[in-house]
Design a protein around this motif. Structure first.
Motif, PDB file in Angstrom:
ATOM      1  N   GLY A 256       0.814  -1.209   0.000  1.00 38.32           N
ATOM      2  CA  GLY A 256       0.000   0.000   0.000  1.00 38.32           C
ATOM      3  C   GLY A 256       0.847   1.258   0.000  1.00 38.32           C
ATOM      4  N   GLY A 257       0.463   2.211   0.869  1.00 40.66           N
ATOM      5  CA  GLY A 257       1.119   3.517   0.899  1.00 40.66           C
ATOM      6  C   GLY A 257       2.579   3.443   1.305  1.00 40.66           C
ATOM      7  N   LEU A 258       2.893   2.651   2.332  1.00 41.85           N
ATOM      8  CA  LEU A 258       4.285   2.479   2.760  1.00 41.85           C
ATOM      9  C   LEU A 258       5.015   1.492   1.859  1.00 41.85           C
ATOM     10  N   GLY A 259       4.315   0.397   1.535  1.00 44.30           N
ATOM     11  CA  GLY A 259       4.940  -0.666   0.738  1.00 44.30           C
ATOM     12  C   GLY A 259       5.360  -0.186  -0.635  1.00 44.30           C
TER      13      GLY A 259
ATOM     14  N   CYS B 115       4.811  -2.857   6.462  1.00 45.68           N
ATOM     15  CA  CYS B 115       4.138  -1.796   5.701  1.00 45.68           C
ATOM     16  C   CYS B 115       2.626  -2.008   5.762  1.00 45.68           C
ATOM     17  N   THR B 116       2.168  -2.619   6.836  1.00 49.41           N
ATOM     18  CA  THR B 116       0.745  -2.939   6.961  1.00 49.41           C
ATOM     19  C   THR B 116      -0.027  -1.708   7.421  1.00 49.41           C
ATOM     20  N   ASP B 117      -1.338  -1.822   7.389  1.00 45.54           N
ATOM     21  CA  ASP B 117      -2.172  -0.673   7.742  1.00 45.54           C
ATOM     22  C   ASP B 117      -3.004  -0.937   8.986  1.00 45.54           C
ATOM     23  N   ASN B 118      -2.596  -1.926   9.788  1.00 41.02           N
ATOM     24  CA  ASN B 118      -3.360  -2.189  11.010  1.00 41.02           C
ATOM     25  C   ASN B 118      -2.494  -2.902  12.039  1.00 41.02           C
ATOM     26  N   PHE B 119      -2.828  -2.671  13.321  1.00 39.84           N
ATOM     27  CA  PHE B 119      -2.005  -3.239  14.399  1.00 39.84           C
ATOM     28  C   PHE B 119      -2.154  -4.739  14.608  1.00 39.84           C
TER      29      PHE B 119
ATOM     30  N   ARG C 206       0.337  -6.221  12.495  1.00 40.92           N
ATOM     31  CA  ARG C 206       1.672  -5.840  12.988  1.00 40.92           C
ATOM     32  C   ARG C 206       2.079  -6.721  14.169  1.00 40.92           C
TER      33      ARG C 206
ATOM     34  N   ILE D   9      -8.525   6.304   8.802  1.00 39.30           N
ATOM     35  CA  ILE D   9      -7.263   7.016   8.976  1.00 39.30           C
ATOM     36  C   ILE D   9      -7.027   7.990   7.825  1.00 39.30           C
TER      37      ILE D   9
ATOM     38  N   GLY E  13       6.943   0.718  10.306  1.00 38.69           N
ATOM     39  CA  GLY E  13       6.528   2.064   9.924  1.00 38.69           C
ATOM     40  C   GLY E  13       5.033   2.211  10.116  1.00 38.69           C
ATOM     41  N   GLY E  14       4.593   3.425  10.413  1.00 41.29           N
ATOM     42  CA  GLY E  14       3.160   3.703  10.537  1.00 41.29           C
ATOM     43  C   GLY E  14       2.925   5.167  10.210  1.00 41.29           C
ATOM     44  N   ILE E  15       1.737   5.468   9.715  1.00 44.84           N
ATOM     45  CA  ILE E  15       1.443   6.860   9.354  1.00 44.84           C
ATOM     46  C   ILE E  15       0.000   7.205   9.718  1.00 44.84           C
ATOM     47  N   ARG E  16      -0.262   8.490   9.810  1.00 43.09           N
ATOM     48  CA  ARG E  16      -1.622   9.000   9.937  1.00 43.09           C
ATOM     49  C   ARG E  16      -1.568  10.485   9.597  1.00 43.09           C
TER      50      ARG E  16
END
Ligand SMILES: [Zn+2]
Lengths: 85, 241
Positions: free
Chosen positions: B36-39, B124-128, B131, B181, B148-151
């Protein structure tokens, strides 16, 4: 004393910072004061769903660091983990 | 051995590290969890740097609303599996490496098969919940993991070195409340590029890894902060390991 708020905590409170009227107090007392201003914050911090950092170090304001003193000028932040990717 | 083509392709980065270090990148096997966004930036920077074996795991298909940030995928990929479009995009960037896509759910039952044989995990996942699955695997297998994580305008990054520094569960005891998010592409662009930097540092041995430090990026204030983090002696995941 200024506490910086990030992400969902900022959204919940509606501002980037919250000011607590005190020049020094313990983290436990600070948490009590914050709990009166930000709904659910004590619970979120105690569960670890929101983290607190003091001067760029993670602290546990409800557990082992509860008696630690903080002073105005200390850099205090409340931040949830950022879950997005 | 590096080929003449490798020497030409990587000429400019061979000014930053040695041929031997470039060879370590070529031999490396990197598991990328999430396309996704990080990956997207992470995978692209690893591919063009010549990381020899890349496996991308994702379960989703490309949606129009992904395209504001997930730069591996294009309009023509809408409806395709993300692993397919990711593999295609990465091969277009570098035909000299091995890229593989696996469309699977990552849980405690599948994670060994997905991760075993790799040198490092990149979160690079989008949920805990996922993770924590990755973190558990990293701790159990002694594998390093770049988190990594973003918001919105915020990002976070740390290097998990099991046994040496805190694991993800030492730092984040609990997942944040689920929410929709906010995200725009530049933030995962920053954090994904920093994750790629940590992976390359680990594989080449250059520099000091982000162990015991949580990097917070605040794009609104345009500030980076390093927050000191420690192992939790009572951590449910890494205690006594
Ligand atoms: Zn731990």
């Amino acid at each position: 004393m200024i506490v910086r708020l990030f992400a969902s905590v900022r959204k919940a409170y509606g501002d980037k910072t919250v000011e607590v009227e005190a020049s020094e107090l313990t983290l436990a007392v600070l948490m009590d004061r914050l709990a009166q201003r930000i709904e659910g914050i004590a619970d979120s911090v105690s569960r670890g769903a929101v983290l607190m950092a003091v001067n760029r170090e993670l602290v546990d304001p409800i557990g082992k660091d509860r008696d630690r003193m903080v002073h105005s000028g200390d850099e205090i932040a409340l931040m949830p983990p950022l879950a997005g990717g | 051995m590096l080929t003449d083509r490798d020497r030409e392709r990587y000429k400019r980065q061979l000014l930053a590290w040695t041929e031997d270090q470039q060879h370590r990148l070529k031999d490396a096997r990197v598991l990328i969890a999430g396309a996704g966004g990080l990956g997207s930036p992470l995978a692209m920077y690893l591919a063009v740097a010549g990381v020899g074996h890349i496996r991308v795991v994702d379960r989703d298909a490309v949606d129009l609303s992904n395209l504001n940030r997930q730069t591996l995928h294009t309009e023509g990929d809408i409806g395709r599996l993300k692993t397919e479009s990711a593999v295609e995009a990465l091969r277009d960037l570098n035909r000299d490496i091995h890229v593989e896509g696996v469309t699977r759910i990552m849980d405690d039952g599948t994670i060994d098969e997905l991760v075993d044989g790799h040198d490092i995990i990149v979160d690079c996942t989008d949920n805990f919940p996922v993770r924590y699955v990755l973190n558990r695997k990293a701790v159990r297998s002694g594998l390093p993991m770049v988190h990594g994580g973003i918001r919105g305008f915020l990002g976070q990054l740390t290097f998990i070195a099991p046994g040496k520094g805190p694991c993800l569960a030492c730092i984040f005891k609990q997942a944040p409340e689920p929410e929709s998010i906010p995200v725009f592409g530049a933030t995962p662009g920053v954090i994904g590029a920093l994750q790629a930097t940590e992976v390359i540092k680990y594989l080449t041995g250059v520099g000091d890894l982000l162990i015991g430090r949580l990097l917070i990026y605040d794009g609104e204030a345009m500030e980076f902060q390093n927050i000191k983090i420690e192992r939790d002696p009572g951590c449910v995941e890494c205690r006594a390991k």
